[in-house]
Design an enzyme around this catalytic site. Structure first.
Site, PDB file in Angstrom:
ATOM      1  N   THR A   1      37.222  14.449 -53.454  1.00 20.37           N
ATOM      2  CA  THR A   1      35.895  14.834 -52.987  1.00 20.37           C
ATOM      3  C   THR A   1      34.949  13.709 -53.352  1.00 20.37           C
ATOM      4  OG1 THR A   1      36.332  17.187 -53.219  1.00 20.37           O
ATOM      5  CG2 THR A   1      34.021  16.508 -53.231  1.00 20.37           C
TER       6      THR A   1
ATOM      7  N   LYS B   1      33.083  19.847 -47.166  1.00 20.03           N
ATOM      8  CA  LYS B   1      33.273  20.127 -48.600  1.00 20.03           C
ATOM      9  C   LYS B   1      31.923  20.319 -49.291  1.00 20.03           C
ATOM     10  CE  LYS B   1      35.721  20.598 -52.407  1.00 20.03           C
ATOM     11  NZ  LYS B   1      36.731  19.796 -53.116  1.00 20.03           N
TER      12      LYS B   1
ATOM     13  N   LYS C   1      30.087  16.569 -60.748  1.00 18.80           N
ATOM     14  CA  LYS C   1      30.271  15.394 -59.891  1.00 18.80           C
ATOM     15  C   LYS C   1      30.127  15.788 -58.416  1.00 18.80           C
ATOM     16  CE  LYS C   1      34.135  14.400 -58.326  1.00 18.80           C
ATOM     17  NZ  LYS C   1      34.851  14.606 -57.023  1.00 18.80           N
TER      18      LYS C   1
END
Lengths: 287, 287
Positions: free
Chosen positions: A95, A170, A238
């Site tokens: 990701t 995502k 993150k």
């Protein structure tokens, strides 16, 4: 098929194993080499560098943590880009930023190498059971070539659009997950503070409009004091940093996303980074 | 049983009907008298005032909007408190402040009248199908007396603790619902802004860790542009005001709750108050 796989972490290790068990000719690379042992025992070759893992691969999977990690294994010293063959495909399951993805795709295209971004959801359980959801960006024809491999490791596989579209999907997913979890922990925290019978609280919450995957999966762990990751706080933080870059670029009001970014970062930076995201309630308990 | 029922709104009307259909001797009061017609046709008596609805009632249900409304029907002119018999029970199904509930309970206790707070979740659908979740506060013996009536209108009925505990449980529920919905709408908004295929977005979100009742129920309505209430924005905003009073009293960090309070109030006060809560995405679309 000749497949390379870089990054045998909590997600990558079981995925590589599924690919090997499906009969593919597999070469793996991981910074900590000991993680390669189980799949080596099943006949995978262990590469000493990303370059070596990519050599001769028709498809190279990357499953690492963050944008600089992907950059490093592709374009760093002994990087995969040094050995990737023309017409091979890089499939990045990490990701990372959609913009960086597009940039990496361009650099690879200049060498005749195709790229798909293919971030995952479904967690360690989904990786082990080959039931991952995979959100794919890139050219349709390339997607079709890699689809049999995706089907070996995942269950719901969706082509979302051009390169970067998987990462943007995502972002959507991570916004919803993170904010939902904030609701769960603030609700449960107030129940705790009010001295309620938590078993009854969970019965009420799961019975109706408050229900969610986060509540059903993290609620019981919170009640047991189980803060093992699942999905580590530092990776959620993150991911939210990437979400913030994306929504800032889009413009508009994303106040709950911004709050989640702030709170998960605070949690990750104050000793809870290696805990699962459900440890957000620990941050609330400090006050 | 002789039952009084005050407040035949979206929740109260079907509940009163279920009680009448179960054979109870029912007297109803509603500010807008025409709402009483369906249950009158089934044999309920229509009272001209709350006092009249309470007269001779063994159990008096109240199902109105806010704290001042409950105060008014109980203690205002021609209020129920003027006629409630000793040993009768007031069951307040409204969502109001737990502190006010305790105060009302004390005033009623001084007249020998018991009180239960019994807020609901499950929405208009749950009220129509008698599948409501009912969170009850008050004395155990009183709860047991009223339980057969609760079972006529609800499915999951939980005694949460002393008077006020039902309202505190509702606060937990509303925090989780409201914050979860913020996550859903911010995620969907980013997907819209990114031009994604929304059917695929919904497939990904519902498949994994982003899943929730809010997503499954409001997501499709948002995609259809259906902003009819379900649960009206202005009531969600009112509930969040009550949540904020509760969490401020508890102390601690409730930043997502505070954000939900701010955003739902802004939405309710800027023309979206009579829409369902899913219209929160309309607020985000304005920018």
């Amino acid at each position: 098929m000749r497949v390379g796989f870089i990054g045998l972490g909590i997600m990558g290790a079981p995925m590589a194993m599924h690919l090997r068990e499906a009969g593919h000719d597999l070469a793996v690379f991981n910074r900590t080499a000991s993680k390669c042992e189980p799949v080596r025992a099943k006949g995978a070759k262990v590469a000493a560098t990303p370059r070596e893992a990519a050599e001769g691969a028709e498809v190279l999977f990357i499953c690492v943590s963050d944008t600089p990690d992907v950059h490093g294994v592709l374009f760093g010293p002994d990087g995969a880009a040094e050995s990737l063959a023309k017409s091979s495909v890089v499939v990045d399951c990490s990701t990372i930023s959609a913009d960086a993805t597009e940039e990496f795709g361009e650099r690879l295209a200049a060498k005749g190498v195709a790229m798909l971004d293919a971030p995952l959801t479904g967690g360690d359980v989904g990786a082990r059971n080959a039931t991952l959801t995979i959100m794919v960006g890139g050219e349709e024809a390339v997607f079709q070539r890699v689809l049999p491999l995706f089907e070996t490791v995942g269950k719901l596989i969706l082509h979302m659009g051009p390169l970067g579209a998987g990462q943007r999907m995502k972002v959507v997913n991570q916004i919803v997950c993170a904010v939902t979890l904030l609701g769960v922990v603030e609700g449960m925290r107030f129940a705790e503070q009010s001295g309620m019978a938590m078993d009854k609280v969970m019965q009420v919450l799961t019975s109706g409009a408050a229900g969610s995957w986060a509540l059903a999966n993290y609620g019981p762990r919170i009640l047991k004091g189980d803060f093992a990751p699942g999905f580590p706080m530092k990776l959620q933080s993150k991911d939210l940093r990437i979400c913030m870059e994306a929504v800032r670029e889009a413009g508009g009001r994303y106040e709950a996303t911004a709050l989640a970014d702030k709170l998960f970062r605070e949690a990750a930076e104050s000793g809870l980074g290696d805990n699962g995201t459900q440890a957000m309630i620990q941050l609330l308990r400090r006050t």
